[in-house]
Design a protein around this motif. Structure first.
Motif, PDB file in Angstrom:
ATOM      1  N   VAL A   1       0.658  -1.194   0.185  1.00  0.00           N
ATOM      2  CA  VAL A   1      -0.087  -0.004   0.020  1.00  0.00           C
ATOM      3  C   VAL A   1       0.876   0.991  -0.088  1.00  0.00           C
ATOM      4  O   VAL A   1       1.660   1.311   1.053  1.00  0.00           O
ATOM      5  CB  VAL A   1      -0.987   0.033   1.254  1.00  0.00           C
ATOM      6  N   ASP A   2       0.906   2.111  -0.833  1.00  0.00           N
ATOM      7  CA  ASP A   2       1.716   3.320  -1.077  1.00  0.00           C
ATOM      8  C   ASP A   2       3.037   3.185  -1.098  1.00  0.00           C
ATOM      9  O   ASP A   2       3.826   3.767  -0.429  1.00  0.00           O
ATOM     10  CB  ASP A   2       1.182   4.215  -0.176  1.00  0.00           C
ATOM     11  N   GLY A   3       3.488   1.963  -1.759  1.00  0.00           N
ATOM     12  CA  GLY A   3       4.858   1.493  -1.819  1.00  0.00           C
ATOM     13  C   GLY A   3       5.484   0.564  -0.428  1.00  0.00           C
ATOM     14  O   GLY A   3       6.488   0.733  -0.201  1.00  0.00           O
ATOM     15  N   ARG A   4       4.587   0.594   0.649  1.00  0.00           N
ATOM     16  CA  ARG A   4       5.028  -0.110   1.675  1.00  0.00           C
ATOM     17  C   ARG A   4       4.326  -1.370   2.049  1.00  0.00           C
ATOM     18  O   ARG A   4       3.199  -1.671   1.512  1.00  0.00           O
ATOM     19  CB  ARG A   4       4.623   0.963   2.989  1.00  0.00           C
TER      20      ARG A   4
ATOM     21  N   ARG B   1       2.589  -4.269   3.879  1.00  0.00           N
ATOM     22  CA  ARG B   1       1.771  -4.483   5.147  1.00  0.00           C
ATOM     23  C   ARG B   1       1.303  -5.956   5.284  1.00  0.00           C
ATOM     24  O   ARG B   1       0.910  -6.679   4.404  1.00  0.00           O
ATOM     25  CB  ARG B   1       0.286  -3.989   4.839  1.00  0.00           C
TER      26      ARG B   1
END
Length: 125
Positions: free
Chosen positions: A66-69, A71
């Motif tokens: 999510v948004d390059g991160r 999870r």
């Protein structure tokens, strides 16, 4: 070695009881469940999760970017649910006993000099 069920560990298990959650979701749910009294830092949370996974009380259940991160989601296992239920029963029984003890406690007179208690007489008679 027996698994040590701390309040923080119990709250993490409880946070996972209704649905899988990622780290930040667990932190938020623990805050909510504890009435904003328990705030887990990342190191504490992931230490607890590592111990829960090792004990087979929780398991990783997927990863999402999510948004390059990344999870990573965790979920409760059947063993974790059983441990959560057993700890909930233990704590509930302890609370019942505490209520019985407190209800049966005789009223004690206040000690002399204690706040709200009788004051000793000053000087001699």
């Amino acid at each position: 070695m027996a698994f040590r069920m701390t309040e923080q560990t119990y709250l993490v298990l409880l946070a996972l009881a209704d649905q899988p959650r990622h780290g930040y979701g667990i932190v938020q749910e623990v805050r909510s469940l504890s009435g904003d009294r328990v705030r887990l830092g990342a190191g504490t949370l992931y230490g607890i999760l590592d111990r829960l996974v090792e004990a087979r009380y929780a398991e990783a259940s997927g990863e999402v970017v999510v948004d390059g991160r990344l999870r990573r989601y965790y979920r409760l296992t059947d063993e974790g649910l059983a441990a959560l239920a057993a700890e909930t029963d233990r704590v509930a029984e302890l609370a019942r006993r505490a209520q019985q003890v407190l209800a049966a406690r005789p009223a004690r007179p206040a000690l002399p000099g204690a706040i709200g208690g009788p004051r000793p007489a000053l000087g001699g008679a």
